[in-house]
Design a protein around this motif. Structure first.
Motif, PDB file in Angstrom:
ATOM      1  N   LEU A  29       0.861  -1.182   0.000  1.00  0.00           N
ATOM      2  CA  LEU A  29       0.000   0.000   0.000  1.00  0.00           C
ATOM      3  C   LEU A  29       0.898   1.233   0.000  1.00  0.00           C
ATOM      4  O   LEU A  29       1.376   1.680   1.036  1.00  0.00           O
ATOM      5  N   PHE A  30       1.146   1.737  -1.194  1.00  0.00           N
ATOM      6  CA  PHE A  30       1.986   2.917  -1.404  1.00  0.00           C
ATOM      7  C   PHE A  30       1.124   4.044  -1.942  1.00  0.00           C
ATOM      8  O   PHE A  30       0.208   3.814  -2.734  1.00  0.00           O
ATOM      9  N   ASP A  31       1.447   5.263  -1.529  1.00  0.00           N
ATOM     10  CA  ASP A  31       0.793   6.422  -2.133  1.00  0.00           C
ATOM     11  C   ASP A  31       1.481   6.704  -3.473  1.00  0.00           C
ATOM     12  O   ASP A  31       2.330   5.934  -3.919  1.00  0.00           O
ATOM     13  N   THR A  32       1.148   7.794  -4.116  1.00  0.00           N
ATOM     14  CA  THR A  32       1.707   8.108  -5.439  1.00  0.00           C
ATOM     15  C   THR A  32       2.847   9.119  -5.365  1.00  0.00           C
ATOM     16  O   THR A  32       3.376   9.524  -6.392  1.00  0.00           O
ATOM     17  N   ILE A  33       3.227   9.509  -4.166  1.00  0.00           N
ATOM     18  CA  ILE A  33       4.256  10.538  -3.976  1.00  0.00           C
ATOM     19  C   ILE A  33       5.628   9.871  -3.884  1.00  0.00           C
ATOM     20  O   ILE A  33       5.834   8.947  -3.090  1.00  0.00           O
ATOM     21  N   ASN A  34       6.551  10.352  -4.688  1.00  0.00           N
ATOM     22  CA  ASN A  34       7.903   9.813  -4.673  1.00  0.00           C
ATOM     23  C   ASN A  34       8.634  10.353  -3.443  1.00  0.00           C
ATOM     24  O   ASN A  34       8.912  11.539  -3.348  1.00  0.00           O
ATOM     25  N   ASP A  35       8.930   9.470  -2.520  1.00  0.00           N
ATOM     26  CA  ASP A  35       9.617   9.835  -1.287  1.00  0.00           C
ATOM     27  C   ASP A  35      11.113   9.582  -1.483  1.00  0.00           C
ATOM     28  O   ASP A  35      11.520   8.437  -1.709  1.00  0.00           O
ATOM     29  N   PRO A  36      11.947  10.623  -1.398  1.00  0.00           N
ATOM     30  CA  PRO A  36      13.384  10.429  -1.629  1.00  0.00           C
ATOM     31  C   PRO A  36      14.068   9.541  -0.588  1.00  0.00           C
ATOM     32  O   PRO A  36      15.150   9.020  -0.841  1.00  0.00           O
ATOM     33  N   ASP A  37      13.423   9.323   0.569  1.00  0.00           N
ATOM     34  CA  ASP A  37      14.026   8.502   1.620  1.00  0.00           C
ATOM     35  C   ASP A  37      13.673   7.022   1.513  1.00  0.00           C
ATOM     36  O   ASP A  37      14.142   6.221   2.326  1.00  0.00           O
ATOM     37  N   THR A  38      12.816   6.649   0.557  1.00  0.00           N
ATOM     38  CA  THR A  38      12.448   5.249   0.391  1.00  0.00           C
ATOM     39  C   THR A  38      12.581   4.845  -1.071  1.00  0.00           C
ATOM     40  O   THR A  38      12.574   5.685  -1.972  1.00  0.00           O
ATOM     41  N   TYR A  39      12.670   3.559  -1.277  1.00  0.00           N
ATOM     42  CA  TYR A  39      12.732   3.029  -2.635  1.00  0.00           C
ATOM     43  C   TYR A  39      11.299   2.724  -3.081  1.00  0.00           C
ATOM     44  O   TYR A  39      10.836   1.596  -3.013  1.00  0.00           O
ATOM     45  N   ASP A  40      10.596   3.777  -3.499  1.00  0.00           N
ATOM     46  CA  ASP A  40       9.185   3.635  -3.865  1.00  0.00           C
ATOM     47  C   ASP A  40       8.910   3.995  -5.321  1.00  0.00           C
ATOM     48  O   ASP A  40       7.768   4.224  -5.710  1.00  0.00           O
TER      49      ASP A  40
END
Length: 152
Positions: free
Chosen positions: A39-50
């Motif tokens: 369950l991931f949102d659509t925002i690219n988080d620079p602290d995670t590999y998403d």
């Protein structure tokens, strides 16, 4: 002889009364653990590999909302039966990206009236996968909670 009969009658009456007074009223509640399967949102988080779950790679708001729709439908019915009408009062959650996705889930129209609250801590997972805890505040209130990392 009459005293024996009197004691016998009193013993039977007392036993019957004790039997009825021990009928316990109880409610059934469901406790669940559920894998939210990325369950991931659509925002690219620079602290995670998403990156896999960003609009650049096809994960968009429509996909995210559909995932929330499906999860909320499953959770509202999880553990319900003829005897148990309420959804789980406690839900352990794994494979979530962050607190925001759990907040979005509990605010979903299907779940909002259940009054779920969120407990979440960021994990040290390189991919950014966290675990969380949802609870219905009217049935359960944590007195405290802490993050105890387990490094293997």
């Amino acid at each position: 002889m009459k005293i024996k009969h009197l004691f016998l009658v009193l013993a039977v009456v007392f036993s019957v009364n004790m039997g009825f007074s021990q009928d316990k009223k109880f409610k059934i509640h469901t406790v669940a653990f559920y894998n939210f399967e990325n369950l991931f949102d659509t925002i690219n988080d620079p602290d995670t590999y998403d990156e896999e779950y960003t609009p650049v790679n096809g994960w968009n708001t429509k996909n995210y909302k559909k995932k929330l729709d499906n999860l909320s439908r499953v959770l509202i019915e999880l553990g319900t039966s003829e005897a148990q009408k309420n959804s789980p009062v406690i839900i352990g959650a794994c494979e979530i990206e962050n607190r925001r996705v759990l907040e979005d889930l509990v605010k979903h129209p299907t779940l909002i009236n259940k009054g779920y609250k969120v407990v979440h801590f960021d994990s040290p997972d390189k991919r950014g996968i966290d675990v969380g805890f949802l609870y219905q505040e009217k049935h359960f209130q944590p007195t405290s909670y802490i993050n105890v990392p387990l490094y293997v």
